[in-house]
Design an enzyme around this catalytic site. Structure first.
Site, mmCIF file in Angstrom:
data_model
loop_
_atom_site.group_PDB
_atom_site.id
_atom_site.type_symbol
_atom_site.label_atom_id
_atom_site.label_comp_id
_atom_site.label_asym_id
_atom_site.label_seq_id
_atom_site.Cartn_x
_atom_site.Cartn_y
_atom_site.Cartn_z
ATOM 1 N N TYR A 114 0.859 -1.188 0.000
ATOM 2 C CA TYR A 114 0.000 0.000 0.000
ATOM 3 C C TYR A 114 0.893 1.235 0.000
ATOM 4 C CZ TYR A 114 -3.786 3.106 1.780
ATOM 5 O OH TYR A 114 -4.704 4.113 1.968
ATOM 6 N N LYS A 172 -1.477 -1.124 -4.012
ATOM 7 C CA LYS A 172 -2.497 -0.067 -4.072
ATOM 8 C C LYS A 172 -1.767 1.263 -4.115
ATOM 9 C CE LYS A 172 -5.886 2.250 -1.338
ATOM 10 N NZ LYS A 172 -6.587 2.328 -0.069
HETATM 11 O O1 LIG Z 1 -8.832 3.634 3.106
HETATM 12 C C1 LIG Z 1 -8.252 3.563 2.050
HETATM 13 O O2 LIG Z 1 -7.792 2.471 1.708
HETATM 14 C C2 LIG Z 1 -8.091 4.766 1.234
HETATM 15 N N1 LIG Z 1 -7.614 5.814 1.744
HETATM 16 C C3 LIG Z 1 -7.112 6.907 0.984
HETATM 17 C C4 LIG Z 1 -6.880 8.088 1.916
HETATM 18 O O3 LIG Z 1 -7.625 8.272 2.868
HETATM 19 O O4 LIG Z 1 -5.943 8.856 1.683
HETATM 20 C C5 LIG Z 1 -8.031 7.227 -0.131
HETATM 21 C C6 LIG Z 1 -8.804 6.101 -0.705
HETATM 22 O O5 LIG Z 1 -10.169 6.326 -0.488
HETATM 23 C C7 LIG Z 1 -8.503 4.772 -0.154
#
Ligand SMILES: O=C(O)C1=N[C@H](C(=O)O)C[C@H](O)C1
Length: 295
Positions: free
Chosen positions: A133, A162
């Site tokens: 991530y 991700k």
């Molecule tokens: O929770 C997630 O996984 C995500 N978080 C990101 C953020 O808050 O910066 C954005 C996205 O919605 C996915």
């Protein structure tokens, strides 16, 4: 393997405790809305202010409610490696289909440190699919495409990443280094279509908690190569995608979900309520998408 729209669920709280009933409602709504998977414990789930026991419980509930209908891919990263290992092992044993492990935040590790950190995670859960991530805006550091490629080569269970960043050049370099078949998910709502046009296989977007059907459909169209159709949905979703960040995620998300009757308007400090001005804009946005008609 994983594809499509995988909403990162918020963690509902009621009087400071995880609201298990509301969490079940969110899981159910996401699945019935056509999502291709679900994630808990992502940024949207506020894992940084939960105990390990709470994070495990949230995952257990999500798995129980999903009941095998779609893959469940929890965020299992923590600042301390030992906690990341414990949560990732737990996810595997509890029956999750994979884990999403955040680049460790705050410490600003170098690339060798990042390689060794994720190598330890992979060794702790052989054969368990891992999504890295990458979220430099929150972590303060980025995992380089070459480091990702090295991890994939040494640990084939590192199946994807991700990408929560506006850097599209990074994405092209990543596909070049790690292979075009690396499973990349967009992690920045309004870039779902651009990232999928470069080869991403889906999106992990908080907007899908409001509009699961539309986000899922966008990913299906893009996967099928129907970019004209996907572009229509891209513009349709634009305001909602932007609204997620009118204040720190998940504050706008939870505010609107509370008006929809799905959870309490509650988060943990240091997150706090948004301003009346943002609330007003959110209410107008929610009306335009007919979100309040569900309540
Ligand atoms: O929770 C997630 O996984 C995500 N978080 C990101 C953020 O808050 O910066 C954005 C996205 O919605 C996915």
């Amino acid at each position: 393997m994983f594809r499509g729209s995988i909403p990162p669920l918020p963690t509902p709280f009621r009087q400071g405790r995880v609201d298990e009933e509301a969490l079940r409602r969110l899981v159910e709504r996401a699945i019935r809305g056509g999502s291709h998977g679900i994630s808990v414990g992502g940024t949207t789930g506020e894992p940084g202010t939960q105990t390990l026991e709470e994070r495990k419980r949230v995952l257990e509930i999500a798995l129980d409610q999903a009941a095998g209908r779609v893959p469940v891919i929890p965020g299992t990263g923590a600042l301390r490696l030992e906690e990341t290992l414990e949560l990732t092992r737990f996810a595997k044993e509890a029956g999750a289909q994979g884990a999403m492990v955040i680049v460790p935040y705050y410490l600003k590790p170098n690339q060798e440190g990042l390689y060794r950190y994720f190598a330890e995670v992979a060794k702790a859960v052989p054969d368990f699919p891992i999504l890295l991530y990458n979220i430099p805006g929150r972590a303060g550091v980025e995992i380089a495409p070459k480091t990702v490629a090295r991890l994939r080569r040494d640990f084939p269970q590192v199946v994807g990443l991700k990408h929560s960043s506006k850097d599209l050049e990074y994405l092209s370099q990543l596909f070049q280094e790690a292979g075009r078949d690396f499973l990349v998910f967009c992690g920045l709502e309004s870039l779902t279509l651009p990232m999928m046009s470069l080869g991403a296989v889906g999106t992990i977007a908080a907007t899908a908690n409001w509009l699961p059907g539309e986000v899922a459909r966008l990913t299906e169209l893009a996967l099928a190569g129907d970019y004209a159709g996907a572009r229509e949905l891209h513009y349709h979703l634009l305001e909602a995608n932007e609204a997620i960040f009118w204040d720190t995620n998940p504050i706008p998300l939870k505010t609107v979900l509370s008006w929809m009757g799905l959870l309490q308007k509650e988060w943990r400090l240091p997150l706090g309520p948004t301003t009346p001005e943002v609330e007003e804009r959110l209410r107008a946005m929610a009306r335009r998408y007919r979100l309040l008609e569900e309540a």
